[in-house]
Design an enzyme around this catalytic site. Structure first.
Site, short mmCIF file in Angstrom:
data_model
loop_
_atom_site.label_atom_id
_atom_site.label_comp_id
_atom_site.label_asym_id
_atom_site.label_seq_id
_atom_site.Cartn_x
_atom_site.Cartn_y
_atom_site.Cartn_z
N ALA A 69 0.86 -1.18 0.00
CA ALA A 69 0.00 0.00 0.00
C ALA A 69 0.90 1.23 0.00
CB ALA A 69 -0.90 -0.01 1.23
N GLY A 112 0.77 -5.03 0.97
CA GLY A 112 -0.45 -5.13 0.18
C GLY A 112 -0.22 -5.76 -1.19
N GLU A 115 -0.33 -9.34 -0.53
CA GLU A 115 -1.73 -9.67 -0.22
C GLU A 115 -2.59 -9.68 -1.48
OE1 GLU A 115 -1.75 -6.58 2.79
OE2 GLU A 115 -2.30 -8.07 4.30
N GLU A 135 5.34 -5.03 6.96
CA GLU A 135 4.62 -4.00 7.73
C GLU A 135 5.23 -3.80 9.12
OE1 GLU A 135 3.20 -6.40 5.94
OE2 GLU A 135 1.44 -5.63 4.86
N1 DAK Z 1 4.58 3.25 -0.63
C1 DAK Z 1 5.00 4.42 -1.19
N2 DAK Z 1 6.16 4.55 -1.90
C2 DAK Z 1 6.92 3.45 -2.04
C3 DAK Z 1 6.56 2.19 -1.48
C4 DAK Z 1 5.32 2.12 -0.74
N3 DAK Z 1 4.86 0.97 -0.20
N4 DAK Z 1 7.52 1.30 -1.77
C5 DAK Z 1 8.44 1.97 -2.50
N5 DAK Z 1 8.10 3.26 -2.66
C6 DAK Z 1 8.82 4.31 -3.40
C7 DAK Z 1 10.06 4.77 -2.61
O1 DAK Z 1 9.69 5.72 -1.63
C8 DAK Z 1 10.89 5.37 -3.74
O2 DAK Z 1 10.39 6.62 -4.06
P1 DAK Z 1 11.37 7.88 -4.34
O3 DAK Z 1 12.22 7.99 -3.12
O4 DAK Z 1 12.16 7.45 -5.56
O5 DAK Z 1 10.46 9.04 -4.59
C9 DAK Z 1 10.61 4.43 -4.92
O6 DAK Z 1 9.37 3.76 -4.59
C10 DAK Z 1 11.67 3.37 -5.11
O7 DAK Z 1 11.85 2.72 -3.87
P2 DAK Z 1 13.29 2.60 -3.13
O8 DAK Z 1 14.19 3.72 -3.52
O9 DAK Z 1 13.02 2.38 -1.71
O10 DAK Z 1 13.85 1.26 -3.82
P3 DAK Z 1 14.82 0.18 -3.19
O11 DAK Z 1 15.14 -0.74 -4.32
O12 DAK Z 1 15.94 0.83 -2.45
O13 DAK Z 1 13.93 -0.61 -2.09
C11 DAK Z 1 11.93 -1.75 -1.31
C12 DAK Z 1 12.82 -1.36 -2.52
C13 DAK Z 1 10.69 -2.43 -1.86
C14 DAK Z 1 12.69 -2.74 -0.41
C15 DAK Z 1 11.60 -0.47 -0.50
O14 DAK Z 1 11.06 0.51 -1.39
C16 DAK Z 1 10.58 -0.70 0.57
O15 DAK Z 1 10.90 -1.20 1.65
N6 DAK Z 1 9.33 -0.31 0.32
C17 DAK Z 1 8.26 -0.38 1.31
C18 DAK Z 1 7.76 -1.79 1.46
C19 DAK Z 1 6.68 -1.88 2.53
O16 DAK Z 1 6.91 -1.55 3.70
N7 DAK Z 1 5.52 -2.34 2.12
C20 DAK Z 1 4.37 -2.51 3.05
C21 DAK Z 1 3.56 -1.22 3.12
S1 DAK Z 1 2.17 -1.38 4.22
C22 DAK Z 1 -5.45 -2.90 3.98
C23 DAK Z 1 -5.01 -3.08 2.69
C24 DAK Z 1 -3.65 -3.04 2.43
C25 DAK Z 1 -2.75 -2.80 3.41
C26 DAK Z 1 -3.20 -2.63 4.72
C27 DAK Z 1 -4.56 -2.66 5.00
N8 DAK Z 1 -6.85 -2.96 4.31
C28 DAK Z 1 -7.80 -3.43 3.27
C29 DAK Z 1 -7.34 -2.78 5.66
C30 DAK Z 1 -1.33 -2.76 3.08
C31 DAK Z 1 -0.37 -2.24 3.83
C32 DAK Z 1 1.00 -2.18 3.28
O17 DAK Z 1 1.29 -2.66 2.22
#
Ligand code: DAK
Length: 261
Positions: A69, A112, A115, A135
């Site tokens: 997400a 997400g 998921e 997360e």
């Molecule tokens: N959200 C927003 N931006 C994101 C992102 C995300 N989840 N993942 C990556 N980006 C963006 C980065 O901020 C970066 O943007 P700029 O800095 O270039 O502007 C760009 O994508 C490239 O990412 P990185 O520079 O970080 O690239 P790396 O290769 O260094 O790292 C990475 C890749 C995937 C390991 C890293 O980006 C990362 O850790 N990303 C976050 C992963 C994460 O934590 N995902 C879980 C998010 S929480 C629900 C439905 C859904 C959900 C919850 C409830 N309901 C129906 C109730 C879901 C929740 C989630 O998914």
């Protein structure tokens, strides 16, 4: 028709009888903001209603299926704002898609994104795919099925590591633990997913739908009521022209022609 609709965050097309939805926010690794989830839901629902589509595929790009997400949209959320957020409703609507959905996953399928892939019916992964629920690193837990579907797929021991310690699974691990159907070289993952979807799309449409429903029921119910549900769906198929056609074609040694009726 769905393949002519223009979207901001996804691309859609009909390839033969396969409806394809491609996440298209590559700069943010296909992070799923509410606009994107709205478009994904609408596109899948349109394909679901389109008789020209028999099976659906969701994909991203080689680097990322989806990295979760969109954290920038979630950061300021409150419990009450989430109650009213259509983002949540989109996930519920995805569960009601009747046609099978194949996820074609390469690169990151996180949070997400993982998921979303697990909410599909099958997953074709590239060798570079990485599955995870990170997360925990941002102070929360999965909220769209990650604790439930991951646990059902890989078992409690590994699910705990994934959910409370942010462990990623490689494509090979995901295959070994039954999370994905097959792993192929990166240049082939989409082609393979579409090939699998096309095979399914060529089968008797009503039976495919009910088969999906029956398998999914196995995760919702006891064995006894699951068996009863299966039996009712089985009986129901004897009201279709395709059942008569399929059995007549077998007996007369000819290929069946399905009508979806
Ligand atoms: N959200 C927003 N931006 C994101 C992102 C995300 N989840 N993942 C990556 N980006 C963006 C980065 O901020 C970066 O943007 P700029 O800095 O270039 O502007 C760009 O994508 C490239 O990412 P990185 O520079 O970080 O690239 P790396 O290769 O260094 O790292 C990475 C890749 C995937 C390991 C890293 O980006 C990362 O850790 N990303 C976050 C992963 C994460 O934590 N995902 C879980 C998010 S929480 C629900 C439905 C859904 C959900 C919850 C409830 N309901 C129906 C109730 C879901 C929740 C989630 O998914």
């Amino acid at each position: 028709m769905s393949d002519e609709t223009t979207y901001q965050n996804i691309l859609t097309r009909l390839d033969g009888r396969v409806g394809i939805v491609q996440l298209n926010r590559p700069k943010v690794l296909n992070a799923l903001n509410k606009e994107t989830m709205g478009e994904v839901t609408e596109a899948l629902e349109l394909f679901d209603r389109n008789p020209d589509a028999g099976c659906l595929v969701i994909t991203g790009n080689e680097r990322a299926f989806a990295a979760g997400a969109d954290i920038t949209q979630m950061a300021e959320a409150t419990p009450v704002s989430m109650l009213d957020n259509p983002f949540i409703d989109y996930w519920d609507r995805l569960r009601r898609i009747g046609k099978p959905i194949v996820a074609a996953v390469s690169g990151y399928a996180l949070g997400g994104g993982c998921e979303l892939a697990m909410a599909c019916d099958m997953i074709v992964a590239s060798e570079t795919a990485r599955f995870g629920q990170p997360e925990i690193n941002i102070g929360v837990i999965p909220g769209a099925g990650g604790t439930q579907r991951m646990t059902r797929a890989v078992g409690k021991a590994l699910a705990m590591e994934i959910v409370i310690n942010g462990r990623f699974l490689t494509a090979e691990e995901a295959l070994r633990h039954g999370l994905v159907n097959r792993v192929v070289p990166v240049e082939l993952y989409l082609e393979e997913a579409v090939r699998l979807a096309a095979e399914i799309a060529a089968r008797a449409p009503v039976a495919v739908r009910l088969g999906k429903e029956a398998v999914n029921a196995a995760f919702e119910t006891t064995l006894q009521s699951g068996l009863a549900h299966e039996r009712r769906l089985f009986y129901m198929l004897f009201a279709t022209e395709d059942q008569k056609e399929g059995m007549d074609a077998f007996i007369n040694k000819r290929p069946p022609v399905w009508k979806g009726k």
